[in-house]
Write a protein that holds these residues in place. Structure first.
Motif, short mmCIF file in Angstrom:
data_model
loop_
_atom_site.label_atom_id
_atom_site.label_comp_id
_atom_site.label_asym_id
_atom_site.label_seq_id
_atom_site.Cartn_x
_atom_site.Cartn_y
_atom_site.Cartn_z
N ILE A 469 0.87 -1.17 0.00
CA ILE A 469 0.00 0.00 0.00
C ILE A 469 0.91 1.22 0.00
N PRO A 470 0.39 2.41 -0.28
CA PRO A 470 1.26 3.60 -0.30
C PRO A 470 2.16 3.67 0.92
N PHE A 471 3.49 3.81 0.66
CA PHE A 471 4.48 3.74 1.74
C PHE A 471 5.22 5.07 1.82
N ASP A 472 5.97 5.24 2.90
CA ASP A 472 6.74 6.47 3.11
C ASP A 472 7.72 6.68 1.95
N PRO A 473 7.54 7.75 1.14
CA PRO A 473 8.40 7.93 -0.05
C PRO A 473 9.86 8.20 0.30
N GLY A 474 10.12 8.74 1.49
CA GLY A 474 11.49 9.05 1.86
C GLY A 474 12.34 7.83 2.15
N THR A 475 11.72 6.72 2.52
CA THR A 475 12.49 5.52 2.89
C THR A 475 12.15 4.30 2.06
N GLU A 476 11.19 4.43 1.16
CA GLU A 476 10.71 3.25 0.42
C GLU A 476 11.83 2.56 -0.35
N ARG A 477 12.77 3.34 -0.90
CA ARG A 477 13.84 2.74 -1.70
C ARG A 477 14.73 1.84 -0.85
N PHE A 478 14.92 2.19 0.43
CA PHE A 478 15.72 1.35 1.32
C PHE A 478 15.01 0.02 1.60
N THR A 484 14.52 -6.94 -1.87
CA THR A 484 15.12 -7.60 -3.04
C THR A 484 16.28 -8.49 -2.62
N MET A 485 17.15 -7.97 -1.77
CA MET A 485 18.32 -8.74 -1.33
C MET A 485 17.87 -9.97 -0.53
N THR A 499 27.13 -1.18 -1.32
CA THR A 499 27.70 -1.12 -2.68
C THR A 499 26.62 -1.04 -3.75
N GLU A 500 25.43 -1.52 -3.43
CA GLU A 500 24.35 -1.53 -4.42
C GLU A 500 23.54 -0.24 -4.43
N LEU A 501 23.64 0.54 -3.35
CA LEU A 501 22.91 1.81 -3.27
C LEU A 501 23.80 2.96 -3.76
N PRO A 502 23.21 4.08 -4.21
CA PRO A 502 24.00 5.26 -4.56
C PRO A 502 24.78 5.75 -3.34
N GLU A 504 25.10 8.56 -1.82
CA GLU A 504 24.38 9.38 -0.85
C GLU A 504 23.44 8.55 0.00
N ASP A 505 22.89 7.44 -0.55
CA ASP A 505 22.03 6.55 0.23
C ASP A 505 22.85 5.62 1.12
N SER A 506 23.99 5.22 0.62
CA SER A 506 24.88 4.33 1.39
C SER A 506 25.27 4.98 2.71
N GLU A 507 25.52 6.29 2.67
CA GLU A 507 25.90 7.00 3.89
C GLU A 507 24.77 7.00 4.92
N TRP A 508 23.52 7.03 4.44
CA TRP A 508 22.38 7.05 5.36
C TRP A 508 22.24 5.75 6.13
N ILE A 509 22.75 4.66 5.59
CA ILE A 509 22.71 3.39 6.32
C ILE A 509 23.40 3.55 7.67
N ASP A 510 24.59 4.16 7.66
CA ASP A 510 25.33 4.34 8.90
C ASP A 510 24.68 5.39 9.80
N ILE A 511 24.06 6.40 9.21
CA ILE A 511 23.38 7.42 10.01
C ILE A 511 22.19 6.80 10.75
N TYR A 512 21.43 5.94 10.05
CA TYR A 512 20.29 5.27 10.70
C TYR A 512 20.78 4.33 11.81
#
Length: 582
Positions: A469-478, A484-485, A499-502, A504-512
């Motif tokens: 169903i409609p999901f949070d657009p800011g985090t849906e890609r994660f 998928t993985m 390595t599979e994320l851009p 700028e997104d890869s950095e957010w993994i560590d921030i989260y």
């Protein structure tokens, strides 16, 4: 290993940030006051394990390259250049030479500084000025003092062998009478030269002191891509370690005040750079300490400057004290006349309120009615700012003695007084709220943090999170990347995901992940599982409720029978999912 990896291997995030911010151990991380916005409670977290620094107040941060970009207000290439110089890593020749204008100005200034220093040692009479002021050979060399010859083309002839004339004009080394005038000439002529360095030890500008009679007494570099006088503190490159160690920065007015103080052993002394104190300079010093003291000249202009400086310090939420300079109108003169008196004054700074009383006594006559009124206008609003009656009572009784009146009258006057003095007006740049401070982390972000921190628990999220169903657009890609993985291999690998994320997104993994460490420092394994379950349940309910309202609106708005049937089916599916949660 490429040059970026080599830089990261030689410069840890905690070492880099420690040069800007006072850090204290907080569990597995380090914490300090954010260098990017004003705050009282530290929300800036440095994670040596994850090699990132991030502020949970203004939501700024990243790895060492991103941190330098933010701290130095530069692009990625310039950040690489700055870190390469710090770590002595050779950059590939493919990078354009001095591509950035700021770096070009710094390179020009470095050559100019060397030229001015060499000239000083060729002109004994000019060098004697510094020696007669009590400076040693070691001090002259340490501060890289110099001399600009009495010539319109000395440095022009020297530097045009290396740099185009247009770049020397942009750097403020050469001047023109007008933009239309093609002729250029040396900006600094027959002047003693004080190189001005930023806090990263880069030569960003110069100040030239006239030797004989002439105006201006001090001629500064114009603002350039490397130099903005309102954002530079003279001497901070030499003083920052002492400031952090002593947890105190002493502000003086002049270049010689800084140099003489350092030679006398007071190493935490800095000065404004050819300007009155600014909010930007206070924001810069806050990276190193929240305690400051002003040791400005003791003439009327210096006293007024101290009043203004105290006001700015209070707006910046800094603890301000005042050093009453004895036996001389400025620190340089005081240190040369009475070095022990200077040391005693430094050890015993007075509070800002004590300074206000001293200022009032010096400038207003408490024996006259007009003088009493002036003292009341100055001091009552300041006393009103104290939150306890004990503090207010202390200062009211002191004021009553000064102006020879009954303290009961002062209590009555105090009740009618506003807490902000009429002369105190906050500049917009000091009071304006920093952008982005209202941002909060969503439940979806917290759940991502748990997934990235505890990937072995993703099974539950995969099986129970409703994401069709409609999901949070800011985090849906994660979430999609994790899904998928997981479908491909049955597990979540954080390193592979990065390595599979851009980038700028890869950095957010560590921030989260850092977010979870910061907000849930003592969670047991059982508590983590329960929190994940609660987050999944809350996210599902929120999304289903939102989807239900959206479909209800579409049903009411639908005019086609077929569309109505499809929407009704969707609505029934949402109701079934909602029922399962209840």
């Amino acid at each position: 290993m490429d040059h970026l990896e080599e830089i990261k291997s030689k410069m840890s995030i905690e070492e880099l940030v420690g040069g800007y911010v006072q850090l204290k151990k907080a569990g597995r991380s380090l914490k300090g006051l954010c260098p990017f916005h004003n705050e009282k409670t530290p929300s800036f977290v440095v994670s040596p394990d994850k090699e990132i620094a991030y502020c949970f107040g203004c939501h700024q941060g990243g790895d060492i390259f991103k941190f330098v970009q933010l701290a130095e207000n530069c692009d990625f290439n310039e950040a690489v250049k700055i870190l390469a110089e710090k770590t002595h890593v050779a950059l590939p020749r493919a990078l354009p030479r001095l591509q950035n204008k700021r770096l070009n100005v710094i390179a020009i200034n470095r050559e100019a500084s060397t030229f001015f220093t060499e000239q000083l040692y060729k002109h004994a009479a000019e060098k004697n000025y510094f020696l007669e002021r009590g400076l040693t050979e070691e001090t002259i060399r340490h501060f890289q003092l110099g001399y600009a010859p009495d010539s319109f083309s000395a440095i022009k002839d020297h530097l045009t062998k290396q740099f185009p004339e247009s770049e020397l004009i942009e750097a403020g080394i050469l001047s023109q009478r007008s933009i239309a005038d093609k002729h250029s000439y040396d900006r600094f002529r027959k002047r003693l030269i004080f190189p001005i360095f930023d806090h990263q030890d880069n030569p960003v500008g110069f100040s030239g002191r006239v030797i004989d009679e002439g105006e201006p007494k001090y001629l500064n570099s114009p603002d350039t891509s490397a130099y903005n006088k309102s954002m530079v503190l003279y001497g901070l490159n030499w003083a920052k370690d002492a400031i952090k160690k002593q947890d105190m920065a002493i502000f003086v007015e002049g270049y010689m005040d800084v140099i003489t103080a350092h030679q006398a052993g007071t190493l935490n002394v800095i000065a404004t750079s050819g300007t009155a104190l600014t909010p930007q300079q206070l924001k810069l010093i806050k990276r190193y300490t929240t305690n400051i003291a002003f040791a400005f000249d003791q003439d009327p202009a210096g006293m007024q400057a101290t009043l203004r400086a105290i006001e700015l310090a209070q707006l910046a939420e800094l603890n301000a004290h005042i050093i009453m300079v004895p036996n001389g109108k400025d620190p340089d003169e005081c240190i040369r006349r009475d070095p022990e008196g200077w040391k005693t004054a430094v050890k015993k700074p007075i509070s800002s309120m004590d300074f206000y009383f001293a200022y009032a006594k010096k400038n207003f006559d408490p024996e006259t009615l007009e003088g009493k009124k002036e003292m009341l206008n100055l001091l009552l609003p300041l006393i009103r700012q104290y939150s306890t009656e004990t503090e207010q009572s202390y200062y009211l009784e002191r004021l009553a003695l000064e102006i020879k009146t009954d303290v009961r009258h002062l209590w009555s006057d105090l009740k009618k007084t506003k807490s902000t003095p009429s002369w105190q007006s906050a500049p917009e740049s000091a009071t304006k709220k920093e952008p982005g401070l209202q941002k909060v982390f969503t439940r979806e972000m917290f759940l991502l943090g748990f997934i990235f921190q505890f990937p072995e628990l993703y099974d539950y999220v995969h099986d129970n999170l409703i994401d069709n169903i409609p999901f949070d657009p800011g985090t849906e890609r994660f979430y999609n990347a994790c899904k998928t993985m997981y479908k491909q291999g049955g597990t979540i690998s954080i390193e592979t995901l990065k390595t599979e994320l851009p980038p700028e997104d890869s950095e957010w993994i560590d921030i989260y992940r850092l977010l979870i460490e910061e907000r849930y420092p003592d969670f047991s394994d059982e508590a983590v599982v329960n929190e994940i379950k609660e987050l999944v349940s809350t996210i599902n309910r929120k999304n289903l409720k939102s989807a239900q309202k959206e479909v209800e609106f579409k049903i009411r708005s639908s005019t086609e029978v077929q569309d109505g049937k499809i929407l009704l089916n969707q609505y029934n599916e949402i109701l079934k999912l909602t029922a399962k949660l209840n």
